[in-house]
Design an enzyme around this catalytic site. Structure first.
Site, PDB file in Angstrom:
ATOM      1  N   ASP A  21       0.828  -1.207   0.000  1.00 10.57           N
ATOM      2  CA  ASP A  21       0.000   0.000   0.000  1.00 10.57           C
ATOM      3  C   ASP A  21       0.864   1.259   0.000  1.00 10.57           C
ATOM      4  O   ASP A  21       1.982   1.250   0.522  1.00 10.57           O
ATOM      5  CB  ASP A  21      -0.916  -0.023   1.239  1.00 10.57           C
ATOM      6  N   HIS A  38       2.757   3.214  -8.897  1.00  6.86           N
ATOM      7  CA  HIS A  38       2.623   1.770  -9.168  1.00  6.86           C
ATOM      8  C   HIS A  38       3.852   1.260  -9.924  1.00  6.86           C
ATOM      9  O   HIS A  38       4.378   0.196  -9.620  1.00  6.86           O
ATOM     10  CB  HIS A  38       1.357   1.490  -9.987  1.00  6.86           C
ATOM     11  N   LEU A 132      10.520 -21.123  -4.500  1.00  9.42           N
ATOM     12  CA  LEU A 132       9.571 -20.208  -3.850  1.00  9.42           C
ATOM     13  C   LEU A 132       8.306 -20.162  -4.704  1.00  9.42           C
ATOM     14  O   LEU A 132       8.389 -20.160  -5.935  1.00  9.42           O
ATOM     15  CB  LEU A 132      10.188 -18.796  -3.765  1.00  9.42           C
TER      16      LEU A 132
HETATM   17  C1  FPP Z   1      -1.756   0.144  -3.439  1.00  7.74           C
HETATM   18  O1  FPP Z   1      -1.326   1.495  -3.419  1.00  7.74           O
HETATM   19  C2  FPP Z   1      -1.204  -0.587  -4.561  1.00  7.74           C
HETATM   20  C3  FPP Z   1      -1.928  -1.171  -5.566  1.00  7.74           C
HETATM   21  C4  FPP Z   1      -3.392  -1.110  -5.643  1.00  7.74           C
HETATM   22  C5  FPP Z   1      -1.288  -1.864  -6.687  1.00  7.74           C
HETATM   23  C6  FPP Z   1      -0.027  -2.618  -6.430  1.00  7.74           C
HETATM   24  C7  FPP Z   1       0.620  -2.879  -7.716  1.00  7.74           C
HETATM   25  C8  FPP Z   1       1.948  -2.848  -7.949  1.00  7.74           C
HETATM   26  C9  FPP Z   1       2.989  -2.668  -6.918  1.00  7.74           C
HETATM   27  C10 FPP Z   1       2.389  -2.985  -9.370  1.00  7.74           C
HETATM   28  C11 FPP Z   1       2.759  -4.256  -9.957  1.00  7.74           C
HETATM   29  C12 FPP Z   1       2.576  -5.500  -9.248  1.00  7.74           C
HETATM   30  C13 FPP Z   1       3.106  -6.678  -9.658  1.00  7.74           C
HETATM   31  C14 FPP Z   1       2.778  -7.885  -8.890  1.00  7.74           C
HETATM   32  C15 FPP Z   1       4.025  -6.814 -10.797  1.00  7.74           C
HETATM   33  P1  FPP Z   1      -2.445   2.642  -3.495  1.00  7.74           P
HETATM   34  O2  FPP Z   1      -2.639   2.997  -4.928  1.00  7.74           O
HETATM   35  O3  FPP Z   1      -3.669   2.191  -2.775  1.00  7.74           O
HETATM   36  O4  FPP Z   1      -1.736   3.799  -2.719  1.00  7.74           O
HETATM   37  P2  FPP Z   1      -2.462   4.954  -1.857  1.00  7.74           P
HETATM   38  O5  FPP Z   1      -3.126   4.250  -0.698  1.00  7.74           O
HETATM   39  O6  FPP Z   1      -1.303   5.796  -1.419  1.00  7.74           O
HETATM   40  O7  FPP Z   1      -3.409   5.664  -2.758  1.00  7.74           O
END
Ligand code: FPP
Length: 247
Positions: A21, A38, A132
């Site tokens: 997050d 992201h 893994l």
């Molecule tokens: C949460 O941060 C994150 C996500 C919803 C997406 C996670 C995705 C990645 C790290 C990219 C790629 C993943 C893989 C497995 C290759 P948020 O957007 O909720 O952040 P915020 O709470 O600060 O708005």
């Protein structure tokens, strides 16, 4: 002595689950668009997978996209899906080189078809790897998973292939997406939020929860080691008393 060297290999969690997050806030702090967060989060994914494999963790589950994330602005959802397809494509060879098996849990059929196809191809190409298991939770939510399990069980009862008396914890476990995956001993959430957000609710009954203020793109190998060390210093009682554990 580095943090990694302080980890006791005989007390490793077999399965670690991570709620990644804070990508959006990380990007905002830098005056950038959310998708930049992201994109930057992919490096933390790579670092965590590498660190987990290096120290001998057997399962790593990452919450990459929740059922609720479909409600985000359309451009962000599209960009996230593209990033996912791109990352899976780009990393398959590395996963194979390091004997990492890819799995996915969630409502995978709801993913765009190119994303679904890439994912299935990568899962198939890495299926014999044993070092893994990397589990991506995609279009996943725990209530969706539990609801589905209940429907499957109800159908088996309707078809008379299961009796109500035979429903026990192991029967429910076998109908979840995480069949054949042990429950996580450790769940980590980044970004300072102290919530589970519909992630692995059944499976974390006895998990140790670890929260860090680090935003996901800032989370690196040392942060994973720190979480594991914190876990190793906890007493896991499973409802018993401390005295009973010593006996
Ligand atoms: C949460 O941060 C994150 C996500 C919803 C997406 C996670 C995705 C990645 C790290 C990219 C790629 C993943 C893989 C497995 C290759 P948020 O957007 O909720 O952040 P915020 O709470 O600060 O708005």
């Amino acid at each position: 002595m580095s943090l990694k060297d302080k980890i006791d290999p005989s007390k490793l969690p077999e399965h670690i689950a991570i709620i990644m997050d804070g990508n959006g806030r990380w990007a905002k702090q830098k005056g950038e668009e959310r998708i930049f967060g992201h994109e930057s989060g992919v490096k933390s994914v790579r670092d965590s997978v590498e660190a987990a494999a290096e120290i001998g963790i057997k399962f790593l589950t990452l919450y990459a996209f929740s059922t609720e994330n479909w409600n985000r602005p359309k451009e962000e959802v599209i960009a996230l899906m593209q990033l996912l397809v791109y990352s899976i494509n780009a990393e398959t060879e590395t996963l194979n080189k390091n004997s990492i098996c890819l799995k996915a849990i969630g409502d995978l059929k709801s993913l765009p078809s190119d994303c679904y196809n890439e994912l299935m191809e990568a899962i198939d190409k890495t299926k014999n790897n044993t070092r893994l298991t990397l589990v991506l939770a995609l279009s996943y939510s725990s209530r969706w998973e539990i609801l589905n399990a209940m429907k499957k069980i109800a159908l088996e009862i309707e078809n008379k292939t299961l009796s109500a008396a035979a429903i026990d914890e192991s029967c429910i476990q076998k109908h979840l997406c995480t069949v054949n995956i042990p429950d996580p001993e450790l769940m980590i959430r980044t970004s300072g939020e102290h919530r589970i957000s519909n992630f692995l609710l059944w499976q974390i009954a006895y998990s140790e929860l670890y929260f860090t203020d680090k935003l996901w793109p800032d989370f690196g190998k040392e942060d994973l080691y720190e979480a594991i060390l914190d876990y190793q210093n906890r007493e896991r009682r499973f409802g018993k008393t401390s005295e009973q554990l010593i006996l």
